[in-house]
Design a protein around this motif. Structure first.
Motif, PDB file in Angstrom:
ATOM      1  N   TRP A  77       0.845  -1.204   0.000  1.00  0.00           N
ATOM      2  CA  TRP A  77       0.000   0.000   0.000  1.00  0.00           C
ATOM      3  C   TRP A  77       0.876   1.248   0.000  1.00  0.00           C
ATOM      4  N   HIS A  78       0.648   2.113  -0.985  1.00  0.00           N
ATOM      5  CA  HIS A  78       1.424   3.348  -1.113  1.00  0.00           C
ATOM      6  C   HIS A  78       0.451   4.518  -1.291  1.00  0.00           C
ATOM      7  N   PRO A  79       0.017   5.136  -0.201  1.00  0.00           N
ATOM      8  CA  PRO A  79      -0.972   6.216  -0.316  1.00  0.00           C
ATOM      9  C   PRO A  79      -0.421   7.456  -0.983  1.00  0.00           C
ATOM     10  N   GLY A  80      -1.286   8.129  -1.714  1.00  0.00           N
ATOM     11  CA  GLY A  80      -0.921   9.400  -2.320  1.00  0.00           C
ATOM     12  C   GLY A  80      -1.119  10.535  -1.334  1.00  0.00           C
ATOM     13  N   PRO A  81      -0.803  11.774  -1.739  1.00  0.00           N
ATOM     14  CA  PRO A  81      -0.909  12.924  -0.837  1.00  0.00           C
ATOM     15  C   PRO A  81      -2.365  13.256  -0.497  1.00  0.00           C
ATOM     16  N   THR A  82      -2.673  13.258   0.791  1.00  0.00           N
ATOM     17  CA  THR A  82      -4.030  13.583   1.228  1.00  0.00           C
ATOM     18  C   THR A  82      -4.380  15.030   0.917  1.00  0.00           C
ATOM     19  N   ALA A  83      -3.383  15.879   0.803  1.00  0.00           N
ATOM     20  CA  ALA A  83      -3.647  17.281   0.461  1.00  0.00           C
ATOM     21  C   ALA A  83      -4.456  17.385  -0.821  1.00  0.00           C
ATOM     22  N   GLU A  84      -4.158  16.558  -1.804  1.00  0.00           N
ATOM     23  CA  GLU A  84      -4.905  16.601  -3.057  1.00  0.00           C
ATOM     24  C   GLU A  84      -6.342  16.125  -2.850  1.00  0.00           C
ATOM     25  N   ALA A  85      -6.541  15.127  -1.980  1.00  0.00           N
ATOM     26  CA  ALA A  85      -7.896  14.665  -1.676  1.00  0.00           C
ATOM     27  C   ALA A  85      -8.701  15.766  -0.998  1.00  0.00           C
ATOM     28  N   ILE A  86      -8.062  16.548  -0.141  1.00  0.00           N
ATOM     29  CA  ILE A  86      -8.742  17.656   0.522  1.00  0.00           C
ATOM     30  C   ILE A  86      -9.121  18.728  -0.495  1.00  0.00           C
ATOM     31  N   ARG A  87      -8.253  18.979  -1.449  1.00  0.00           N
ATOM     32  CA  ARG A  87      -8.601  19.940  -2.510  1.00  0.00           C
ATOM     33  C   ARG A  87      -9.820  19.463  -3.307  1.00  0.00           C
ATOM     34  N   ARG A  88      -9.832  18.190  -3.665  1.00  0.00           N
ATOM     35  CA  ARG A  88     -10.975  17.648  -4.410  1.00  0.00           C
ATOM     36  C   ARG A  88     -12.248  17.721  -3.572  1.00  0.00           C
ATOM     37  N   ALA A  89     -12.117  17.426  -2.285  1.00  0.00           N
ATOM     38  CA  ALA A  89     -13.283  17.499  -1.404  1.00  0.00           C
ATOM     39  C   ALA A  89     -13.810  18.925  -1.321  1.00  0.00           C
ATOM     40  N   ALA A  90     -12.912  19.898  -1.198  1.00  0.00           N
ATOM     41  CA  ALA A  90     -13.336  21.296  -1.119  1.00  0.00           C
ATOM     42  C   ALA A  90     -14.119  21.700  -2.363  1.00  0.00           C
ATOM     43  N   ARG A  91     -13.631  21.300  -3.530  1.00  0.00           N
ATOM     44  CA  ARG A  91     -14.344  21.632  -4.771  1.00  0.00           C
ATOM     45  C   ARG A  91     -15.699  20.931  -4.827  1.00  0.00           C
ATOM     46  N   PHE A  92     -15.766  19.703  -4.318  1.00  0.00           N
ATOM     47  CA  PHE A  92     -17.021  18.945  -4.284  1.00  0.00           C
ATOM     48  C   PHE A  92     -18.048  19.658  -3.402  1.00  0.00           C
ATOM     49  N   TYR A  93     -17.630  20.084  -2.215  1.00  0.00           N
ATOM     50  CA  TYR A  93     -18.562  20.756  -1.298  1.00  0.00           C
ATOM     51  C   TYR A  93     -19.056  22.076  -1.881  1.00  0.00           C
ATOM     52  N   VAL A  94     -18.159  22.841  -2.486  1.00  0.00           N
ATOM     53  CA  VAL A  94     -18.555  24.130  -3.058  1.00  0.00           C
ATOM     54  C   VAL A  94     -19.498  23.924  -4.237  1.00  0.00           C
ATOM     55  N   ASP A  95     -19.249  22.911  -5.039  1.00  0.00           N
ATOM     56  CA  ASP A  95     -20.135  22.616  -6.163  1.00  0.00           C
ATOM     57  C   ASP A  95     -21.531  22.265  -5.667  1.00  0.00           C
ATOM     58  N   ARG A  96     -21.596  21.476  -4.615  1.00  0.00           N
ATOM     59  CA  ARG A  96     -22.911  21.149  -4.042  1.00  0.00           C
ATOM     60  C   ARG A  96     -23.598  22.389  -3.498  1.00  0.00           C
ATOM     61  N   ARG A  97     -22.854  23.227  -2.809  1.00  0.00           N
ATOM     62  CA  ARG A  97     -23.435  24.470  -2.283  1.00  0.00           C
ATOM     63  C   ARG A  97     -23.973  25.337  -3.406  1.00  0.00           C
ATOM     64  N   ASP A  98     -23.207  25.427  -4.494  1.00  0.00           N
ATOM     65  CA  ASP A  98     -23.629  26.262  -5.609  1.00  0.00           C
ATOM     66  C   ASP A  98     -24.873  25.706  -6.303  1.00  0.00           C
ATOM     67  N   ARG A  99     -25.121  24.401  -6.116  1.00  0.00           N
ATOM     68  CA  ARG A  99     -26.353  23.798  -6.643  1.00  0.00           C
ATOM     69  C   ARG A  99     -27.484  23.856  -5.626  1.00  0.00           C
ATOM     70  N   ASN A 100     -27.258  24.642  -4.546  1.00  0.00           N
ATOM     71  CA  ASN A 100     -28.253  24.848  -3.486  1.00  0.00           C
ATOM     72  C   ASN A 100     -28.597  23.565  -2.740  1.00  0.00           C
ATOM     73  N   GLU A 101     -27.581  22.678  -2.584  1.00  0.00           N
ATOM     74  CA  GLU A 101     -27.760  21.496  -1.771  1.00  0.00           C
ATOM     75  C   GLU A 101     -27.213  21.747  -0.370  1.00  0.00           C
ATOM     76  N   GLN A 102     -27.888  21.189   0.633  1.00  0.00           N
ATOM     77  CA  GLN A 102     -27.364  21.314   1.998  1.00  0.00           C
ATOM     78  C   GLN A 102     -26.147  20.416   2.125  1.00  0.00           C
ATOM     79  N   VAL A 103     -25.044  20.979   2.563  1.00  0.00           N
ATOM     80  CA  VAL A 103     -23.793  20.226   2.678  1.00  0.00           C
ATOM     81  C   VAL A 103     -23.525  19.840   4.125  1.00  0.00           C
ATOM     82  N   VAL A 104     -23.559  20.819   5.029  1.00  0.00           N
ATOM     83  CA  VAL A 104     -23.372  20.543   6.452  1.00  0.00           C
ATOM     84  C   VAL A 104     -24.420  21.313   7.235  1.00  0.00           C
ATOM     85  N   ASN A 105     -24.745  20.793   8.407  1.00  0.00           N
ATOM     86  CA  ASN A 105     -25.668  21.489   9.295  1.00  0.00           C
ATOM     87  C   ASN A 105     -24.901  22.527  10.095  1.00  0.00           C
ATOM     88  N   LEU A 106     -25.172  23.785   9.858  1.00  0.00           N
ATOM     89  CA  LEU A 106     -24.446  24.871  10.533  1.00  0.00           C
ATOM     90  C   LEU A 106     -25.151  25.244  11.828  1.00  0.00           C
TER      91      LEU A 106
END
Length: 346
Positions: free
Chosen positions: A317-346
């Motif tokens: 097992w040779h994991p890649g950089p988690t930093a890139e996964a966090i970047r992808r996650a950030a873009r995913f959350y923002v895309d959902r927000r921009d589509r007016n989907e609830q992402v997290v309970n504030l």
């Protein structure tokens, strides 16, 4: 005989329990991508967004349904057990012990007689020791924080011990995977990802000083579990984590990935512990459900670097950089927000 799990032709018959969870869904996606025969056991009320559109056989029931579990496991080679209640903040720990320990106990009794090749158990980095003064720990470092992790950690330690005891005493071909905090899309019900989402929205102006956590790309975590089904040594446990990352670095990575303002200042743990104690008292006395209490705050601080070298040596097992996964996650959350989907309970 070879298998696609180790890069050679072959096809395994896999059952995934807990496929509606973040890690469980990632395991399903990985298995399907490798061409395996995949069956999942789901509650009818479970969200299936993480596996919708995949070629999997769906069965219905839960871990307490002996008949459903027995039937789902009957012709399988490998079982991936990814069922977990993660609500460390609960004032009443009964649900944690019921799901994390007693539900597992019944499944293990069935698995012990099922002629499996592997039983891959989703454990947690929380069953690993904490390094003194930031020292790096591994699977063999003696556990050194008994009584400090509250009912959630205790339930997870009991669960892992139960799995490994079945390996020693009942011949169950079990492997325990101590997965750290996973990040990456798709993440439809953010837990660890909730703070990353807030950072991506520009709503995380601060971070906790001196606080961090072991992190891993969710897809790399899934790969580790699938590799363990072929190469994991029976009765062993493996740390599944890429590296230690501070809160400041994590939030900054997420914010900068989408052009949001990064956190500007650090807070000490003291005010957090006070707020957590108040929230915990409210949960106990007023039956509220704030997702933090004094124990949960302690879990935030009780972290240290961990060594995944055993998983590299045994599993390849040779994991890649988690930093890139966090970047992808950030873009995913923002895309959902921009589509007016609830992402997290504030």
């Amino acid at each position: 005989m070879g298998s696609a799990m180790d890069g050679t032709p072959g096809r395994r018959r896999a059952l995934v329990l807990g496929a509606s969870g973040n890690v469980g869904a990632a395991v399903v996606r990985r298995l399907v991508a490798e061409g395996h025969d995949v069956r999942v056991l789901l509650r009818r009320s479970s969200s299936t967004k993480g596996i919708d559109g995949l070629d999997v056989e769906r069965r219905y029931g839960d871990v307490f349904d002996t008949e459903a579990v027995t039937a789902a496991m009957a012709d399988r080679d490998v079982v991936f057990y990814c069922v977990v209640d993660t609500r460390a903040h609960l004032a009443d720990p009964t649900p944690l012990l019921e799901t994390n320990v007693e539900g597992l106990r019944g499944v293990l009794e069935i698995a012990a007689g099922a002629n499996l090749r592997r039983f891959v158990f989703l454990s947690t980095i929380g069953t690993i020791a904490v390094g003194v003064n930031g020292e790096t720990v591994n699977e063999d470092t003696p556990f050194n924080w008994s009584g400090k992790g509250g009912p959630y950690i205790e339930s997870r330690r009991q669960a892992e011990d139960l799995v490994l005891r079945h390996a020693r005493e009942r011949g169950l071909p079990a492997v325990a995977m101590c997965v750290s905090n996973p990040y990456g899309p798709p993440d439809w019900q953010p837990k660890q990802g909730a703070l990353v989402a807030l950072a991506a929205f520009g709503k995380m102006p601060c971070y906790l000083r001196g606080v961090g956590a072991e992190v891993v790309d969710i897809d790399d975590a899934a790969q580790a579990l699938v590799l363990a089904a072929e190469r994991g040594r029976i009765g062993e446990r493996y740390i599944v984590s890429e590296r230690y990352m501070s809160q400041r670095e994590m939030f900054t990575i997420a914010a900068e990935a989408v052009g949001a303002p990064p956190p500007r200042f650090g807070l000490p743990m003291g005010p957090v512990r006070l707020a957590a104690a108040i929230a915990g008292a409210s949960n106990r006395l007023l039956h509220t459900d704030f997702p933090i209490n004094a124990v949960a705050a302690r879990l935030i601080a009780l972290t240290s670097p961990a060594d995944h070298g055993k998983a590299t040596r045994d599993l390849g097992w040779h994991p890649g950089p988690t930093a890139e996964a966090i970047r992808r996650a950030a873009r995913f959350y923002v895309d959902r927000r921009d589509r007016n989907e609830q992402v997290v309970n504030l």
